[in-house]
Every structure is written in structure tokens, then in C-alpha cells.
Design an enzyme around this catalytic site. Structure first.
Site, PDB file in Angstrom:
ATOM      1  N   THR A 149       3.670  -0.724   8.711  1.00  0.00           N
ATOM      2  CA  THR A 149       4.650  -1.082   9.747  1.00  0.00           C
ATOM      3  C   THR A 149       3.997  -1.170  11.116  1.00  0.00           C
ATOM      4  O   THR A 149       4.295  -2.077  11.905  1.00  0.00           O
ATOM      5  CB  THR A 149       5.786  -0.049   9.767  1.00  0.00           C
ATOM      6  OG1 THR A 149       6.392   0.005   8.468  1.00  0.00           O
ATOM      7  CG2 THR A 149       6.838  -0.421  10.788  1.00  0.00           C
ATOM      8  N   SER A 196      -3.785   3.038 -18.596  1.00  0.00           N
ATOM      9  CA  SER A 196      -5.165   3.361 -18.222  1.00  0.00           C
ATOM     10  C   SER A 196      -5.579   4.781 -18.600  1.00  0.00           C
ATOM     11  O   SER A 196      -6.684   5.196 -18.273  1.00  0.00           O
ATOM     12  CB  SER A 196      -5.350   3.156 -16.711  1.00  0.00           C
ATOM     13  OG  SER A 196      -4.513   4.016 -15.982  1.00  0.00           O
ATOM     14  N   GLY A 210       0.818  -1.204   0.000  1.00  0.00           N
ATOM     15  CA  GLY A 210       0.000   0.000   0.000  1.00  0.00           C
ATOM     16  C   GLY A 210       0.850   1.250   0.000  1.00  0.00           C
ATOM     17  O   GLY A 210       2.080   1.195   0.116  1.00  0.00           O
ATOM     18  N   LYS A 220      -8.086   5.428  -7.112  1.00  0.00           N
ATOM     19  CA  LYS A 220      -8.482   6.423  -8.103  1.00  0.00           C
ATOM     20  C   LYS A 220      -9.808   7.074  -7.739  1.00  0.00           C
ATOM     21  O   LYS A 220      -9.980   8.293  -7.891  1.00  0.00           O
ATOM     22  CB  LYS A 220      -8.559   5.770  -9.479  1.00  0.00           C
ATOM     23  CG  LYS A 220      -7.207   5.336 -10.017  1.00  0.00           C
ATOM     24  CD  LYS A 220      -7.325   4.677 -11.383  1.00  0.00           C
ATOM     25  CE  LYS A 220      -5.941   4.290 -11.917  1.00  0.00           C
ATOM     26  NZ  LYS A 220      -6.001   3.645 -13.235  1.00  0.00           N
TER      27      LYS A 220
END
Length: 812
Positions: A365, A681, A358, A724
Site C-alpha cells: 500500500t 510441496s 505479497g 521458504k
């Protein structure tokens, strides 16, 4: 459980106190400490009453919060004689056992246990010849046991020999002889005095025989110890002689030999250490090899051979720890709970290596740290960013000067246990050069089928890593080698919505910053409305790292104001927020801006989350050249050429001059030209911008889109849909076109984002154009002047005013 015969019972209701590893008999005085909240509450209730309390043993002493099923049903009613408060929350009690009692029902469980009891009223046993004989036998057996075992003090033995009551004698002997709770409970549950004394006599016979066998074993052990002491004495004499001669290294060798004998390492490591010790003992004083050899031996001895931290696989506790440390991330938490549940059923921690993927700042963490805290394990972290040398993982061979073990063995030594939670941070940032490929070394480390014999080049002996729980983190999986990726289970940790950031800031970030800066709790107050303004106007990220720094700045400014004005609390208003942080760096505008020709809002996925991506297109008289600017990658350039080919093939039905590719030059530009951009894209975005520029039809600026285009006009699926859509929501976009095949990915998108945005699935370009353009293109040639209109300025076309910071590489 034996039932009393001809014994008088009286019903009574008393608070209960479960005991762990302890048991009290009638006529017995005992000290013990109380620390559990329910136990303290039961004690307080007893002290407010007649100072009597029902003491009953737990079946399993490891249970911290026992239920009714976890305790026995026969215990002792005791009188509290003394209460002493200890440092902390513990209380030390002095109690005296009075009588047996049977637990008939638990009438109360909170805030303490209270039970309905049948109390056994003590009665004198009738004097008879059988009773006297049984008493004499018990005294004889107890005296033999005391002489054989030597565990009972003479004063205790003398006091026991004077007891003439069968029931009391049985209880006192059981309290002094029996060590197991189950054996004691068996005696406690025998209500008949004579039968109980008979049972104790049988136990005394058995314990006396065991004591005799123990004596023989102890004699053999003592003889062996005497031999060892003799050897030790001789070695000490040798040490003294060597010390007098000035040979200190020999003394160090003996100390290392003693450590080696006590260290439970595997056979191969022990043989290597022993051979190196022999080599060290033969080295001449002052030899430069002494330091190298001793360092190697000490590394072997310092490793935590056989040391394991017990796992806490309580799923309720794990859920509580994860909920305390993190807000949101429900899918991540649930996957961690599933992993722990399987490990609990399998009774081992072998399994797939978890890889949290991510953007930065979303808590990858810290989730790993929470897993270690939930398991009760040690936590070690190794950052792999920029690691190029394989020796960083496997260590250097001892033939090199200054050789040291690799990061794996060094971290295991630091943890002090063979089963820590081991985090490899930024595993996607590893590189390779002439010194080797560290990713190849990681293949063995992360493979549970072969890491039980991991060999570090420096240690040169197998070390078992199978008990280690490995966790990795990455911002992107694109740069992780496929064989390494195959050994890991990916868990997506997506960016946060605005509501999630608000809750994280209120629950975690603001209190943590107040504490870190030494201020009193709640001395800096920020309302939800002002916090939303802070999030929108001063941060632009998928995670919360910049948000944390910004809140820290607000807290510091508040501290200055407290000292200047002599106040204790600062309420941050919208005006003070601007005063503390300056003008907002980002401005979000809702839909409703004027449509523009040749300007289309696209969506991109970066390593820090989603972002909006504007694509501008203009046409000029020329010879059909296609100019692409904006630091575009090869894939994005191919998407532009595919868009041009599609428009050229369908020029007539789109109302475009079929010869535009001969008479017009086309320039496609993606702003922020210093930022590299790549990915397929943006295909539909470029096609829409090209059609708008050639037809002169404006594009709605409240619409954004994403999708790959084919030469036939099909819209293919893309990745990073959630990120997005979050970016579109932040930018004030209210309509988003997505590939139809990505509809299944909408399950991951938060409901508030889906409710705020109209999401239109598109299977081909026709759906995209009909939604994004202000009017439908009419078949037939358009006037060249309309196709040559100037593109509006970048300031008018922008949906969001960007800051001067350079964002990371965009992946459209």
C-alpha cells in the site's frame, strides 16, 4: 543573434540569475521575487561585490533547475537597488537595468551561475535627420497604439514621448508593449540603436492593427454580455417574486442550472441533468421526490468533470521519492520506473493495471502512495476485503430507497480529479453471493479498452476512467478470478531479509515512532546488535508490521523511563530490551542438534511469508493403516499416499521389509494441528520421514527440504522458493534441498541468504535421502524392532520454539 557594429565591449565576470517569464531592459526598473537556491546564492555574491548581477531569461519557464542550454546568451546587467526578505525563503528584489551583455562562457555552475560576459558600453547616437525622423515616427506609432489599445497609462505615455535617445526609446516601448519573452529577447539582442528602433516601429504597427481588431471583438462581446445581463436581471426579478411567494425550490433550481452551465460534463450526462432539473422544477412543493431528484443532480454536478492533475513524469524525482519512502524492493521500484518511462514516451497513462502481490506488511500500500506522490496525483484507496455485493462497485439503481453511487464514483468525487492514483486494496478478498459477483463488475473498471465509458447504476451516464491509474494489492493470486487476473500485471513483493528489516527499522520505523510519540529526534537509541535481537526474538513475519508495533512499545517504555528518571536520552541495551518486552518469544538455534528418527524439517509458504514445517512419522504394529493428522488438506493427504506408494515400491532397495504395509500402521502428523495446511510441496518431506521411520535411520536436523514427489521418485518444482529460503535462514537451517527446476528462481534470493545456506538441487528422491539421512539405507530387510522405534518428543524435535499465537493457513 545580431552582432554589434562599432560598439565598445568590455569583458566582465558577474554572477548570473536566470529569470522565468520575465525580462529586463536597460533603463528599466523592475520588482520580482527570488526563491531558487542558486538564484539566492548568486544574489548574495552580487551584494558582496559591486551589487551588479547579470539577468538573463530562460528559454522554458517550466524548467525548475536550468542548465546552460536552457538560458539565452544575451541579457542585461542590472544594479540591485533594494533587497527585501519575505516570509519563507523568498527574497523580493528591486533592480535597475544598466546595459546589455553577451554571455561568452559559464565559468561556474555551483553553488550559483557565474559567467564571463562582454558588456556593451552605452554610447550616444549621432544626431542626424534620419535619427530625428525615426524618433518622430516611433513617437507617432506609440501614441496611436496607446489610443487604440488603452493599455498604457497616460503618465507612462507622457514619459515615453519625452525620450529622445533612440536606444532608450526602443527599450522602453518594448518593455511596455511586448508581452512574449521571445519577442522581447529579439529586441534585446539587437545592439544597433537605430535598427532596434526600426524593429520596434514595425512591432507597433502590428500591435496597433491587432488592438483595432480586438476592439471590434470586444464590442461584439460587450453586446452579448449586455444581453446576458438583461436576461440575468429578468431572472433575478423572477427569483424575487418567487421568494415573496415562498417558492424557495424554484430559486434552488436556478442555482443548479447555473452550476450545470459551468460544468464541462459530456453530452449524455448534461442531457440527463437538464431533464432531471426540468422535472424538479415541475414538482409540487413538499413532494418527497424533491430530495431524491436534487441529490441525484448534485451528484452529477459534484463529479470532477474535466479536472485533471498534471503528471510529473520526471524519472529522477520518482526514483528519489521511492528511495525516500522505501528501503529495498529494488525490483518493485525498477518496474514502477519502467512503467512511468513508457507512460512518458506514450504521453498517456493507459496500460496494464499493476497488482502488487505479497505477504502483509511488506509495503504494498505504501508503494502505491509513493507512486501517487511521485506523479503529483491525488491518491484514493478502496478496501475490497469482504465485499460481496456488486452494487458496492457499480452503485444502486435510483429506483431503490437510499440508493447511492458505488465506491468507484464516490472515490472519484472524493479525489476531485479524473486522474487520481486509485488503489484497490485486498482484491483477493472479494467474495460473491446472491447479490452478484463484484469481481465481474471489476472487469470493466480495470479494462483500459472500455473503462472510458464506465456506467454507474446510480449516475446512469458514462464517466471516463481511462485517465485513472489503477493499482491493486493482494496477498495471494489463488482466489482472484482468472479473467480479472488477466487484466493485471503481477509484481511480486516478497518478504524482507533480516538485514533489510534492520535498515528499515533504523531509517524509517524508529524515527517515525519517536516522532509519533512526541519525543525529540534520536532520543531513543538502539544499536544494530540490539535491533537484530529485537527482530529475531520478538517478531516472526515476512513484513515489518509487527516490528513497527514492537519498536513503538520500546519507545513508549523509553518515554516512561525519561519521565521517571528525568533524562533526555535512552540507550536501549540488551538488558533493557528484555526489561521492556519480556523474555524473547522466539528462539533461533543454529544447526547441530541431535538427529531424530522420523522427524523432518519441511518448508511452507503462507500468506504472511515462508515458515518451517516439521513432519513427524511413527510406526506401530497393526494392519497397514495410514493415519494423517494435523488439519491436512486433500492435496497434502494425496502427497502422503504417494510417498507411501513410492516407499512400498522401493522397499527392498531401501532396506525395508516389503510386507511393512501389512504388519505396521503408519501415523504421519504435522504439528500445530489447529492450522489448516495444504499443498503438494511436502511430498519429499513425507517420503524422507517415512523412510527414516521404517529404517530407523535418523534425519539430520540441520537440513530442510521442499518439493513435490511423483510415484517414480521425481522431485517436481514448487512455488514461493524465496520465502521458504528466508524462513530456513531465520530458523537456523544451513542446508536446504530444492527441486532442480527451481534453480532458476535463486536469482530472486538475496545474496546473504544464499551465502549462509548450502542449497542442493535434487532431481529425484535418492539425492534427498542421501543428503538428509545420517547413513545410506542398505538393501535387504531391516529388523522390525528398528522400524518400530518411538518418535522423540516434539520439544526435542523442534528447530524453533513457536509462540502461542496461531499463524495463518500454511501452504506446503
Amino acid at each position: 543573434m545580431a552582432k554589434p557594429r562599432k560598439k565598445r565591449m568590455e569583458p566582465v565576470s558577474l554572477p548570473m540569475l536566470p529569470l522565468r517569464g520575465l525580462m529586463i531592459f536597460p533603463h528599466m526598473v523592475l520588482h520580482f521575487d527570488v526563491g531558487r537556491k542558486k538564484s539566492i546564492a548568486a544574489l548574495e555574491q552580487a551584494m558582496m561585490g559591486d551589487q551588479r548581477i547579470f539577468l538573463v531569461a530562460q528559454r522554458d519557464m517550466d524548467v525548475d533547475d536550468p542548465t546552460v542550454e536552457d538560458i539565452y546568451h544575451v541579457g542585461t546587467i542590472a544594479a540591485v537597488k533594494q533587497v527585501l526578505k519575505l516570509p519563507g525563503d523568498n527574497i523580493r528584489l528591486l533592480v535597475e537595468g544598466k546595459s546589455r551583455a553577451i554571455l561568452r562562457a559559464v565559468t561556474q555552475e555551483e553553488p550559483y551561475f557565474e559567467g564571463a560576459l562582454d558588456e556593451l558600453i552605452p554610447q550616444a547616437t549621432p544626431v542626424s535627420i534620419e535619427t530625428d525622423a525615426l524618433l518622430r515616427t516611433a513617437h507617432t506609432y506609440f501614441e496611436e497604439y496607446c489610443k487604440m489599445s488603452g493599455r498604457v497609462a497616460s503618465e507612462t505615455m507622457q514619459s515615453v514621448m519625452e525620450i529622445e535617445d533612440p536606444g532608450q526609446l526602443a527599450d522602453v516601448i518594448a518593455a511596455n508593449v511586448l508581452t512574449k519573452v521571445d519577442d522581447r529577447q529579439q529586441v534585446l539582442e539587437e545592439f544597433d540603436d537605430l535598427q532596434r528602433l526600426e524593429a520596434v516601429c514595425a512591432i507597433l504597427v502590428r500591435e496597433t492593427e491587432l488592438a483595432g481588431v480586438e476592439k471590434k471583438v470586444q464590442a461584439r462581446v460587450r453586446k452579448q454580455i449586455e444581453q446576458n445581463q438583461k436576461d440575468y436581471f429578468l431572472r433575478e426579478q423572477i427569483k424575487a417574486i418567487q421568494t415573496e411567494l415562498g417558492d424557495k425550490d424554484a430559486t434552488d433550481v436556478e442555482d443548479l442550472r447555473e452550476r450545470l452551465a459551468k460544468t464541462p460534463m459530456n453530452d449524455e450526462a448534461r442531457d440527463r441533468a437538464a431533464r432531471e432539473l426540468d422535472r424538479l422544477s415541475r414538482m409540487a412543493p413538499g413532494s418527497p421526490e424533491i430530495g431524491v431528484s436534487r441529490t441525484y443532480i448534485e451528484w452529477l454536478l459534484d463529479l470532477p468533470w474535466g479536472k485533471l492533475t498534471p503528471d510529473n513524469l520526471d524519472l529522477k524525482r520518482a526514483r528519489r521519492v521511492l528511495a525516500e519512502d522505501h528501503y529495498g524492493l529494488e525490483e518493485v521500484k525498477e518496474r514502477v520506473i519502467e512503467y512511468l518511462a513508457v507512460c512518458r514516451i506514450k504521453n498517456n497513462m493507459k496500460g496494464p493495471v499493476l497488482c502488487f502481490v505479497g505477504p502483509p506488511g511488506v509495503g504494498k500500500t505504501s508503494v502505491a502512495r509513493s507512486i501517487a506522490r511521485a506523479l503529483g496525483r491525488k491518491f484514493v484507496q478502496v478496501s475490497l476485503g469482504g465485499v460481496r455485493d456488486e452494487a458496492e462497485i457499480r452503485g444502486h439503481r435510483r429506483t431503490y430507497i437510499g440508493a447511492i453511487p458505488g465506491r468507484i464514483i464516490s472515490s472519484i468525487k472524493q479525489a476531485g480529479t479524473m486522474n487520481p492514483v486509485f488503489l484497490f486494496d485486498e482484491i483477493d478478498k472479494m467474495a460473491s453471493d446472491v447479490r452478484g459477483d463484484p469481481a465481474s463488475a471489476m472487469l470493466e473498471v480495470l479494462d483500459s479498452a472500455q473503462n472510458d465509458t464506465f456506467r454507474d447504476h446510480y449516475i446512469e451516464a458514462p464517466f471516463d476512467l481511462s485517465g485513472v491509474m489503477f493499482i491493486t494489492t493482494a496477498n495471494s493470486v489463488d482466489t482472484i478470478p482468472r479473467p480479472l487476473l488477466d487484466r493485471m500485471e503481477l509484481i511480486e513483493v516478497s518478504g524482507y531479509t533480516e538485514d533489510e528489516k534492520l535498515n528499515i527499522a533504523k531509517r524509517h520505523l524508529l524515527p517515525a515512532q519517536i516522532k509519533e510519540h512526541g519525543l525529540a529526534p534520536r532520543s531513543v537509541r538502539i544499536s544494530d546488535k540490539v535491533m537484530r535481537s529485537l527482530i529475531r526474538g520478538y517478531t516472526l513475519e515476512a513484513g515489518v508490521r509487527r516490528l513497527q508495533r514492537t519498536i513503538g512499545k520500546v519507545v513508549r517504555k523509553s518515554a516512561v523511563e525519561m519521565l521517571d528518571e528525568g533524562i533526555e536520552t535512552v540507550v536501549v541495551t540488551a538488558e533493557k530490551l528484555t526489561q521492556f518486552l519480556g523474555a524473547p518469544r522466539y528462539h533461533y538455534e543454529k544447526a547441530g542438534k541431535k538427529p531424530e528418527v522420523g522427524v523432518v524439517n519441511g518448508l511452507a509458504y503462507t500468506v504472511v511469508g515462508g515458515d518451517t514445517l516439521q513432519i513427524e512419522t511413527t510406526t506401530m504394529p497393526g494392519t497397514g493403516a495410514l493415519e494423517l493428522t494435523g488439519s491436512l488438506g486433500d492435496v497434502m493427504k494425496e502427497s502422503a499416499r504417494a510417498a507411501k506408494s513410492y516407499v512400498r515400491a522401493h522397499a527392498s532397495e531401501l532396506g525395508i521389509d516389503p510386507d511393512f504395509y501389512k504388519t505396521l500402521d503408519i501415523h504421519i502428523h504435522v504439528p500445530e494441528g489447529a492450522v489448516p495446511k495444504d499443498g503438494p510441496s511436502a511430498g519429499v518431506t513425507m517420503t524422507t520421514a517415512l523412510v527414516s521411520a521404517l529404517t530407523g535411520i535418523p534425519v539430520r536436523q540441520n537440513v530442510a527440504m521442499t518439493g513435490e514427489i511423483t510415484l517414480r521418485g521425481r522431485v517436481l518444482p514448487i512455488g514461493g522458493l524465496k520465502e521458504k529460503l528466508l524462513a530456513a535462514h531465520r530458523a537456523g537451517i544451513d542446508t536446504v534441498l530444492i527441486p532442480r527446476e527451481n534453480v532458476k528462481d535463486l536469482e530472486e534470493v538475496p545474496e546473504n541468504v544464499k551465502n549462509a545456506i548450502t542449497i542442493i538441487p535434487a532431481e529425484d528422491v535418492h539425492t534427498v535421502l542421501s543428503t538428509a539421512l545420517c547413513e545410506k539405507p542398505k538393501p535387504g530387510a531391516k529388523a522390525a524392532e528398528k522400524a518400530k522405534q518411538d518418535v522423540p518428543s516434539g520439544e526435542e524435535a523442534s528447530v524453533m520454539v513457536q509462540n502461542t499465537d496461531v499463524p495463518p493457513s500454511l501452504h506446503a
